[in-house]
Design a protein around this motif. Structure first.
Motif, PDB file in Angstrom:
ATOM      1  N   PRO A  74       4.322  46.690 -14.467  1.00 42.05           N
ATOM      2  CA  PRO A  74       3.619  47.867 -13.937  1.00 42.05           C
ATOM      3  C   PRO A  74       2.181  47.575 -13.560  1.00 42.05           C
ATOM      4  O   PRO A  74       1.238  48.097 -14.140  1.00 42.05           O
ATOM      5  N   GLY A  75       1.992  46.709 -12.599  1.00 43.63           N
ATOM      6  CA  GLY A  75       0.642  46.373 -12.163  1.00 43.63           C
ATOM      7  C   GLY A  75       0.677  45.805 -10.771  1.00 43.63           C
ATOM      8  O   GLY A  75       1.507  46.171  -9.946  1.00 43.63           O
ATOM      9  N   LYS A  89       7.355  54.889 -18.693  1.00 47.50           N
ATOM     10  CA  LYS A  89       6.092  54.891 -19.428  1.00 47.50           C
ATOM     11  C   LYS A  89       6.195  55.408 -20.862  1.00 47.50           C
ATOM     12  O   LYS A  89       5.206  55.371 -21.598  1.00 47.50           O
ATOM     13  N   ASN A 105      -5.657  45.030 -15.284  1.00 44.60           N
ATOM     14  CA  ASN A 105      -5.022  45.925 -16.240  1.00 44.60           C
ATOM     15  C   ASN A 105      -6.059  46.644 -17.105  1.00 44.60           C
ATOM     16  O   ASN A 105      -7.015  46.034 -17.584  1.00 44.60           O
ATOM     17  N   TYR A 129      -4.991  49.581 -13.332  1.00 44.23           N
ATOM     18  CA  TYR A 129      -3.623  50.016 -13.583  1.00 44.23           C
ATOM     19  C   TYR A 129      -3.365  49.815 -15.072  1.00 44.23           C
ATOM     20  O   TYR A 129      -4.167  49.231 -15.793  1.00 44.23           O
ATOM     21  N   ALA A 148      -5.349  53.617 -17.255  1.00 44.33           N
ATOM     22  CA  ALA A 148      -5.964  53.723 -15.927  1.00 44.33           C
ATOM     23  C   ALA A 148      -6.190  55.175 -15.516  1.00 44.33           C
ATOM     24  O   ALA A 148      -7.199  55.505 -14.878  1.00 44.33           O
ATOM     25  N   HIS A 149      -5.274  56.052 -15.894  1.00 46.52           N
ATOM     26  CA  HIS A 149      -5.402  57.448 -15.478  1.00 46.52           C
ATOM     27  C   HIS A 149      -6.642  58.117 -16.066  1.00 46.52           C
ATOM     28  O   HIS A 149      -7.196  59.050 -15.471  1.00 46.52           O
ATOM     29  N   LYS A 171      -9.404  57.282 -13.592  1.00 46.54           N
ATOM     30  CA  LYS A 171      -9.199  57.986 -12.317  1.00 46.54           C
ATOM     31  C   LYS A 171      -9.478  59.477 -12.457  1.00 46.54           C
ATOM     32  O   LYS A 171     -10.040  60.105 -11.549  1.00 46.54           O
ATOM     33  N   ASP A 183      -6.181  49.674  -4.515  1.00 49.21           N
ATOM     34  CA  ASP A 183      -4.901  49.369  -5.166  1.00 49.21           C
ATOM     35  C   ASP A 183      -4.804  47.891  -5.519  1.00 49.21           C
ATOM     36  O   ASP A 183      -4.161  47.519  -6.505  1.00 49.21           O
TER      37      ASP A 183
END
Length: 395
Positions: free
Chosen positions: A51-52, A73, A224, A253, A257-258, A261, A276
């Motif tokens: 997942p990256g 997740k 990451n 990511y 990460a969220h 963001k 990205d």
């Protein structure tokens, strides 16, 4: 008895090219080196994805795939499905292996199954400690060291040692020696430098658009942002960035990460850009790389982003402990802010005092370090080849 057949190595990891990311590229790079030395290379992996992002290595070796179960997740689902995947991978490796198995650490408890199954069947194996489990579960707050299930995995793993260790640095190697209560044959292999994607001197590409303001210092967090990393440190940099003289590039990511963001406010956080993906050969255009490692994770993992940054001639600001392999190996190429009650004030002061001259003076201290890092990787790969040969000779 001396082994008369060809040298054979089986590498086991959850992901492998064409999947992208450091965790896929690292085994591919080693596989290509061993293949060039005439080693019979087999790779056992799942069809899962990391997942990256990042570069992708080549598909090298005789490939054996097992089906992945879950790429979502949910931490609980990931834990239980990774147990099943890990057992499948080790059983498949047991089936196809004709020499020494190199066991990586994805899925997390792969080394648990290796210890349990390979030692029972007297299969020689080498532990490539990209991350160290089950300790990482406790470091991430998923369990405690007093949990009976944790104790089971921990005791099983360290009761039966591998035939050798590939560690990310001297301090991680010492940690493992202490845990296994013996000094095992070892090779030190920092992650983040890959021989098959070395920058070409004649490939001086155009500067990226985010580097078009020469009077501004570009800071960057590239990679990451997981359980082992500090979101508070990134937030502190965002809050104290001087948009008139500095800009911040973020490629994040991972599980945290969220948070970054969602924290970003376009009015309050001027001079910040999200991307990205940024190619490795563009890392040199970032004046100061940001790297963090929470104290609970020291020795359990070693951020590859710092290694890649310095290898590309960049410098860094490291939020972590001095007693860690990143700082131990590459400290002269950066600055450190330790996790303490005064950390936020130190970040603010550092950014206020940061200047282009200060950046240039630190860059001048790197010297031939990138070239030395390349030679260290070549030496490590040769050492792994020799370790395999010795294990097969004295098996």
């Amino acid at each position: 008895m001396e082994n008369k057949g060809p040298v054979s190595v089986t590498i086991v990891n959850r992901v492998y090219p064409p999947d992208k990311g450091v965790i896929s590229e690292a085994p591919s790079d080693l596989a290509k080196y061993l293949d060039r030395q005439g080693v019979d290379v087999k790779v056992v992996h799942t069809n899962g994805v990391y997942p990256g992002g990042g570069a992708s290595g080549e598909i090298i070796g005789e490939i054996h795939k097992v089906n992945s179960i879950y790429d979502g997740k949910s931490k609980l689902l990931r834990f239980f499905t990774s147990l099943i995947e890990g057992r499948r991978l080790i059983r498949k490796a047991l089936e196809v292996n004709k020499g020494v198995v190199i066991v990586m650490t994805s899925p997390p408890l792969l080394s648990y199954w290796a210890s349990k199954i390979f030692n029972k069947h007297k299969v020689p194996w080498i532990y490539w400690s990209m991350d160290i489990f089950p300790e990482a579960f406790a470091a991430g707050g998923l369990t405690s060291s007093s949990n009976p299930l944790y104790k089971h995995f921990y005791n099983q793993k360290y009761s039966k040692a591998p035939n050798g260790v590939i560690a990310l640095g001297e301090l991680q190697s010492k940690y493992l020696s202490d845990k296994y209560q013996q000094k095992l044959p070892e090779v030190l292999l920092p992650c983040g430098v890959f021989l098959n994607s070395l920058p070409q001197k004649d490939n001086d590409d155009e500067k990226p658009k985010w580097k078009n303001e020469e009077d501004k210092i570009v800071l960057g967090y590239i990679g990451n942002l997981g359980e082992a990393h500090s979101i508070d440190f990134i937030k502190q940099v965002m809050d104290n960035l001087n948009a008139k003289s500095q800009k911040l590039i973020l490629v994040v990511y991972g599980s945290k990460a969220h948070h970054i963001k969602n924290y970003y406010d376009k009015d309050r956080h001027q001079g910040i850009q999200f991307f990205d993906f940024i190619p490795r050969h563009q890392l040199k255009y970032i004046d100061l790389h940001l790297v963090s490692l929470l104290k609970e994770w020291v020795h359990l993992c070693v951020p590859s982003k710092l290694v890649s940054a310095v290898h590309n001639g960049s410098i860094f600001l490291y939020f972590g402990k001095k007693e860690s392999d990143n700082w131990h190996y590459l400290g002269k190429a950066g600055w450190i802010i330790e996790d303490s009650p005064s950390a936020e004030k130190e970040v603010q002061t550092f950014l206020n005092e940061l200047s282009i001259d200060k950046i240039k003076n630190k860059q001048a201290q790197i010297g031939s370090l990138p070239e030395t890092m390349t030679e260290n990787i070549k030496t490590a790969y040769a050492g792994i080849h020799q370790m395999v040969e010795k294990i097969l000779t004295y098996e």
